[in-house]
Scaffold this motif. Structure first.
Motif, PDB file in Angstrom:
ATOM      1  N   ASP A   1     -28.225 -34.155  99.959  1.00 52.13           N
ATOM      2  CA  ASP A   1     -27.881 -34.015 101.376  1.00 52.13           C
ATOM      3  C   ASP A   1     -28.794 -34.793 102.320  1.00 52.13           C
ATOM      4  OD1 ASP A   1     -25.731 -32.606 100.562  1.00 52.13           O
ATOM      5  OD2 ASP A   1     -26.250 -30.735 101.555  1.00 52.13           O
TER       6      ASP A   1
ATOM      7  N   HIS B   1     -22.612 -35.356 101.524  1.00 50.80           N
ATOM      8  CA  HIS B   1     -21.424 -35.119 102.353  1.00 50.80           C
ATOM      9  C   HIS B   1     -21.003 -36.427 103.011  1.00 50.80           C
ATOM     10  CE1 HIS B   1     -21.801 -30.733 101.993  1.00 50.80           C
ATOM     11  NE2 HIS B   1     -23.099 -30.995 101.970  1.00 50.80           N
TER      12      HIS B   1
ATOM     13  N   HIS C   1     -29.202 -30.234  94.407  1.00 51.28           N
ATOM     14  CA  HIS C   1     -29.972 -29.114  94.957  1.00 51.28           C
ATOM     15  C   HIS C   1     -29.157 -27.834  94.786  1.00 51.28           C
ATOM     16  CE1 HIS C   1     -27.493 -30.519  98.275  1.00 51.28           C
ATOM     17  NE2 HIS C   1     -27.772 -29.469  99.027  1.00 51.28           N
TER      18      HIS C   1
ATOM     19  N   ASP D   1     -22.360 -25.291  97.648  1.00 53.24           N
ATOM     20  CA  ASP D   1     -21.259 -26.260  97.701  1.00 53.24           C
ATOM     21  C   ASP D   1     -21.456 -27.435  96.744  1.00 53.24           C
ATOM     22  OD1 ASP D   1     -23.393 -26.695  99.553  1.00 53.24           O
ATOM     23  OD2 ASP D   1     -22.208 -28.165 100.649  1.00 53.24           O
ATOM     24  N   HIS D   2     -22.604 -27.477  96.037  1.00 56.75           N
ATOM     25  CA  HIS D   2     -22.847 -28.558  95.067  1.00 56.75           C
ATOM     26  C   HIS D   2     -22.871 -28.036  93.631  1.00 56.75           C
ATOM     27  CE1 HIS D   2     -23.952 -31.283  98.421  1.00 56.75           C
ATOM     28  NE2 HIS D   2     -24.289 -30.141  98.980  1.00 56.75           N
TER      29      HIS D   2
HETATM   30 ZN   LIG Z   1     -24.474 -29.622 100.997  1.00 54.59          ZN
END
Ligand SMILES: [Zn+2]
Length: 256
Positions: free
Chosen positions: A165, A203, A64, A68-69
């Motif tokens: 996520d 995560h 997505h 942070d990805h």
């Molecule tokens: Zn995330």
């Protein structure tokens, strides 16, 4: 950064911050890098780690469009990026958002990067659909609800589900999309979780299928309670830290 081999063709690293996972998946002579670690040293070591394991990374995938990805380009600067149509749409409609949020993170923790994040225009993948990696075929499933975009990746020959996520052992469902879409995604993931030897959440370290199934049930119960009782909904037992309560308060506001 932790790295574990889940299968001869699947290696997963878990970042020291946010426990963000990065999955290297190989089919024959080619490999993809799904999502990314966060810290500069983790990104720097990733190409050597891939090479030592015999994975030739030819492309990046993102579950997505959250910043942070999306940092795989720091490790593999030439690799093209593929993602769901919904994610490509978000990247187009929110230009610079990932870069801005990365900069905010870096500034608050005094992190230095070798260069600003460059994101190539993403290749839109058919979701649901199939994607070849070498002589293997990945199955892509829509996974929205956490955000309004996203996909999960099923690696059939390794029985590994990379779900983005969702199904996190460390984070309660975080609603930036919608609760009903989130519940629909859990229902879509359920049959894959049942077949999975391993599940890689966005995560938290990889977990086995049985643990992921238990988390799926907890997350469904939490979301149903959230829809019915709002802020009074109980958090999953193992995820009740101050940070998770803060996320819960935001969820309650969103569904109110
Ligand atoms: Zn995330």
């Amino acid at each position: 950064m932790r790295a574990v081999g889940l299968h001869a063709d699947v290696v997963v690293t878990t970042s020291r911050v946010y426990k963000t996972t990065c999955t290297l998946v190989r089919g024959g002579g080619e490999a993809f890098c799904i999502d990314s670690p966060i810290l500069p040293d983790e990104l720097e070591i990733l190409p050597a780690l891939a090479q030592q394991a015999g994975f030739t990374v030819v492309g990046l995938l993102a579950t997505h469009a959250d910043w942070d990805h999306l940092l795989g380009r720091y490790a593999f600067p030439e690799a093209p990026l593929g993602c769901a149509e919904t994610t490509a749409g978000r990247l187009v409609n929110e230009p610079g958002a990932a870069q801005r949020e990365l900069r905010e993170f870096d500034e608050s923790f005094y992190v230095e990067r070798p260069r600003p994040l460059s994101l190539p225009s993403a290749q839109r993948l058919p979701v649901p659909g199939k994607l070849e990696v070498g002589d293997g075929e990945l199955e892509l499933q829509p996974a929205d609800g956490h955000t309004e975009d996203g996909m999960a990746v099923w690696i059939p020959w390794a029985r590994v589900l990379v779900c983005g996520d969702y199904l996190s052992p460390v984070e309660i469902p975080m609603l930036k999309g919608s609760a009903s879409a989130y519940l629909a995604t859990l229902a879509r993931l359920e049959p894959l979780v049942e077949q999975a030897d391993h599940v890689v959440p966005g995560h938290g370290a990889p977990i086995d299928g049985a643990r992921a199934a238990a988390i799926l049930r907890e997350d469904r119960a939490y979301l149903e309670a959230l829809l019915e009782h709002g802020e009074a909904a109980k958090l999953p037992l193992a995820r009740r830290t101050a940070e998770q309560r803060r996320i819960h308060a935001e969820n309650a506001e969103r569904v109110a």
